[in-house]
Design a protein around this motif. Structure first.
Motif, mmCIF file in Angstrom:
data_model
loop_
_atom_site.group_PDB
_atom_site.id
_atom_site.type_symbol
_atom_site.label_atom_id
_atom_site.label_comp_id
_atom_site.label_asym_id
_atom_site.label_seq_id
_atom_site.Cartn_x
_atom_site.Cartn_y
_atom_site.Cartn_z
ATOM 1 N N VAL A 176 0.840 -1.195 0.000
ATOM 2 C CA VAL A 176 0.000 0.000 0.000
ATOM 3 C C VAL A 176 0.878 1.249 0.000
ATOM 4 C CG1 VAL A 176 -1.746 1.309 1.277
ATOM 5 C CG2 VAL A 176 -1.863 -1.192 1.207
ATOM 6 N N ALA A 177 1.831 1.336 0.924
ATOM 7 C CA ALA A 177 2.699 2.509 1.048
ATOM 8 C C ALA A 177 3.876 2.161 1.932
ATOM 9 C CB ALA A 177 1.918 3.680 1.660
ATOM 10 N N ASN A 178 4.870 3.032 1.938
ATOM 11 C CA ASN A 178 5.985 2.873 2.870
ATOM 12 C C ASN A 178 5.863 3.953 3.925
ATOM 13 O OD1 ASN A 178 8.876 3.484 3.906
ATOM 14 N ND2 ASN A 178 8.931 1.397 3.103
ATOM 15 N N ILE A 179 5.482 3.544 5.139
ATOM 16 C CA ILE A 179 5.238 4.474 6.244
ATOM 17 C C ILE A 179 6.525 5.203 6.653
ATOM 18 C CG2 ILE A 179 4.560 4.620 8.682
ATOM 19 C CD1 ILE A 179 2.173 4.205 6.875
ATOM 20 N N ALA A 180 7.643 4.502 6.678
ATOM 21 C CA ALA A 180 8.916 5.129 7.054
ATOM 22 C C ALA A 180 9.203 6.319 6.139
ATOM 23 C CB ALA A 180 10.056 4.110 6.985
ATOM 24 N N LYS A 181 9.062 6.098 4.856
ATOM 25 C CA LYS A 181 9.309 7.162 3.871
ATOM 26 C C LYS A 181 8.318 8.307 4.064
ATOM 27 C CE LYS A 181 9.517 7.864 -1.116
ATOM 28 N NZ LYS A 181 9.291 7.258 -2.428
ATOM 29 N N GLY A 183 9.047 -0.804 7.060
ATOM 30 C CA GLY A 183 8.164 0.349 6.993
ATOM 31 C C GLY A 183 7.037 0.169 5.991
ATOM 32 N N ASP A 184 6.988 -1.002 5.364
ATOM 33 C CA ASP A 184 5.955 -1.246 4.355
ATOM 34 C C ASP A 184 4.599 -1.494 5.012
ATOM 35 O OD1 ASP A 184 7.788 -0.992 2.325
ATOM 36 O OD2 ASP A 184 8.010 -3.147 1.976
ATOM 37 N N LEU A 185 3.605 -0.806 4.496
ATOM 38 C CA LEU A 185 2.224 -1.011 4.885
ATOM 39 C C LEU A 185 1.609 -1.919 3.827
ATOM 40 C CD1 LEU A 185 -0.059 -0.075 6.854
ATOM 41 C CD2 LEU A 185 -0.591 1.699 5.175
ATOM 42 N N VAL A 186 1.071 -3.057 4.256
ATOM 43 C CA VAL A 186 0.521 -4.034 3.313
ATOM 44 C C VAL A 186 -0.900 -4.418 3.734
ATOM 45 C CG1 VAL A 186 2.775 -4.992 2.644
ATOM 46 C CG2 VAL A 186 1.507 -6.008 4.551
ATOM 47 N N VAL A 187 -1.621 -4.998 2.781
ATOM 48 C CA VAL A 187 -2.977 -5.470 3.052
ATOM 49 C C VAL A 187 -2.886 -6.739 3.885
ATOM 50 C CG1 VAL A 187 -5.097 -6.370 2.008
ATOM 51 C CG2 VAL A 187 -3.881 -4.463 0.919
ATOM 52 N N ARG A 188 -3.565 -6.728 5.020
ATOM 53 C CA ARG A 188 -3.579 -7.895 5.905
ATOM 54 C C ARG A 188 -4.782 -8.788 5.606
ATOM 55 N NH1 ARG A 188 -3.588 -7.857 12.492
ATOM 56 N NH2 ARG A 188 -3.828 -10.105 12.742
ATOM 57 N N GLU A 189 -5.919 -8.134 5.326
ATOM 58 C CA GLU A 189 -7.145 -8.858 5.048
ATOM 59 C C GLU A 189 -7.862 -8.165 3.894
ATOM 60 O OE1 GLU A 189 -11.161 -10.012 7.446
ATOM 61 O OE2 GLU A 189 -9.278 -10.003 8.545
ATOM 62 N N GLN A 190 -8.365 -8.970 2.963
ATOM 63 C CA GLN A 190 -9.037 -8.411 1.789
ATOM 64 C C GLN A 190 -10.189 -7.506 2.200
ATOM 65 O OE1 GLN A 190 -10.014 -11.288 -1.148
ATOM 66 N NE2 GLN A 190 -10.811 -9.793 -2.575
ATOM 67 N N MET A 191 -10.331 -6.395 1.490
ATOM 68 C CA MET A 191 -11.348 -5.400 1.815
ATOM 69 C C MET A 191 -12.401 -5.355 0.715
ATOM 70 S SD MET A 191 -8.701 -2.456 3.000
ATOM 71 C CE MET A 191 -7.253 -3.109 2.160
ATOM 72 N N GLU A 236 -13.089 -2.636 14.327
ATOM 73 C CA GLU A 236 -12.783 -3.953 14.877
ATOM 74 C C GLU A 236 -11.725 -4.711 14.082
ATOM 75 O OE1 GLU A 236 -16.466 -6.056 15.248
ATOM 76 O OE2 GLU A 236 -17.431 -4.348 16.221
ATOM 77 N N LYS A 237 -11.838 -4.691 12.765
ATOM 78 C CA LYS A 237 -10.934 -5.486 11.938
ATOM 79 C C LYS A 237 -9.669 -4.719 11.604
ATOM 80 C CE LYS A 237 -13.833 -8.840 9.676
ATOM 81 N NZ LYS A 237 -14.186 -9.437 8.397
ATOM 82 N N GLN A 238 -8.597 -5.472 11.478
ATOM 83 C CA GLN A 238 -7.311 -4.901 11.084
ATOM 84 C C GLN A 238 -7.044 -5.294 9.638
ATOM 85 O OE1 GLN A 238 -4.307 -6.046 13.904
ATOM 86 N NE2 GLN A 238 -5.444 -5.241 15.631
ATOM 87 N N TYR A 239 -7.338 -4.363 8.727
ATOM 88 C CA TYR A 239 -7.204 -4.641 7.302
ATOM 89 C C TYR A 239 -5.782 -4.414 6.788
ATOM 90 C CZ TYR A 239 -12.263 -4.827 7.119
ATOM 91 O OH TYR A 239 -13.570 -5.174 7.316
ATOM 92 N N LEU A 240 -5.012 -3.621 7.547
ATOM 93 C CA LEU A 240 -3.647 -3.287 7.127
ATOM 94 C C LEU A 240 -2.654 -3.782 8.166
ATOM 95 C CD1 LEU A 240 -4.425 0.366 6.019
ATOM 96 C CD2 LEU A 240 -4.172 -1.629 4.532
ATOM 97 N N GLN A 241 -1.427 -3.992 7.707
ATOM 98 C CA GLN A 241 -0.361 -4.500 8.577
ATOM 99 C C GLN A 241 0.916 -3.735 8.264
ATOM 100 O OE1 GLN A 241 -0.246 -8.761 8.616
ATOM 101 N NE2 GLN A 241 1.976 -8.770 8.792
ATOM 102 N N LEU A 242 1.656 -3.402 9.295
ATOM 103 C CA LEU A 242 2.919 -2.684 9.133
ATOM 104 C C LEU A 242 4.077 -3.629 9.394
ATOM 105 C CD1 LEU A 242 4.480 0.010 8.812
ATOM 106 C CD2 LEU A 242 4.260 0.298 11.290
#
Length: 194
Positions: free
Chosen positions: A5-10, A42-50, A31-37
């Motif tokens: 999705v994005a690079n949070i560090a950057k 620093g990469d933000l990625v999809v944790r669960e399909q939205m 409630e749900k955590q759709y994203l994971q760091l």
């Protein structure tokens, strides 16, 4: 899952090492955590399909909000990810057969409101227009409500005669603006009343 999705560090102006040393983590709204760091890259990625329609319905824009929390020293950054609609739904008529009862005294250019098709997608991927199969009596017009949704009206082209033809049948198609477009159909049965 796992899509970048994005690079949070950057985005925060930090090195990967700083992000990792400060124990970066996400705090989700909801409630749900759709994203994971990934705290090391620093990469933000999809944790669960939205499913955009499930999360936001017809609301635009569709935003997934969260906080990035850093320790030592404690800092918090609000963030949001915008979910873009894909054309994953076709227009659907709730009734596969629509019956209209129209008196034979109806004058040409009389208009008749049709049941609207439903499309969960938004924007260009939502329902854009209606069409009907060839017939001797009716044309169709796509109209727009004040809220932007589209609906159809049939217009009588020529007078009906119950004795000559007591029923007229043709199909109506609702088409969205996706690429490729998706569509849904229903049968229209016009019962001509004496």
């Amino acid at each position: 899952r796992g899509s970048f999705v994005a690079n949070i560090a950057k985005d925060l102006g930090l090195t990967r090492e700083e992000l990792s040393a400060r124990q970066a983590r996400l705090v989700h709204e909801g409630e749900k955590q759709y994203l994971q760091l990934n705290p090391h890259t620093g990469d933000l990625v999809v944790r669960e399909q939205m499913d955009r329609e499930e999360l936001c319905g017809q609301s635009e824009p569709c935003l997934l909000r969260f906080e990035v929390l850093l320790e030592s020293p404690l800092q918090s950054f609000r963030a949001e990810v915008s979910l873009t609609d894909i054309n994953d739904h076709a227009p659907v008529f709730l009734n596969k057969e629509i019956v209209l009862k129209i008196p034979e005294s109806a004058m040409p250019e009389a208009r008749f409101l049709l049941e609207s098709a439903q499309d969960s997608d938004v924007g260009n991927n939502s329902l854009q227009h209606y069409s009907i199969s060839s017939n001797d009596y009716f044309r169709i017009y796509t109209q727009r409500r004040s809220d932007g949704r589209r609906y159809a009206e049939l217009m009588l082209d020529r007078a009906l005669d119950r004795e000559k033809q007591p029923e007229v049948a043709f199909s109506v198609m609702a088409v969205d603006g996706g690429s490729p477009p998706r569509s849904g159909t229903a049968l229209i049965r016009v019962v001509v009343l004496d």
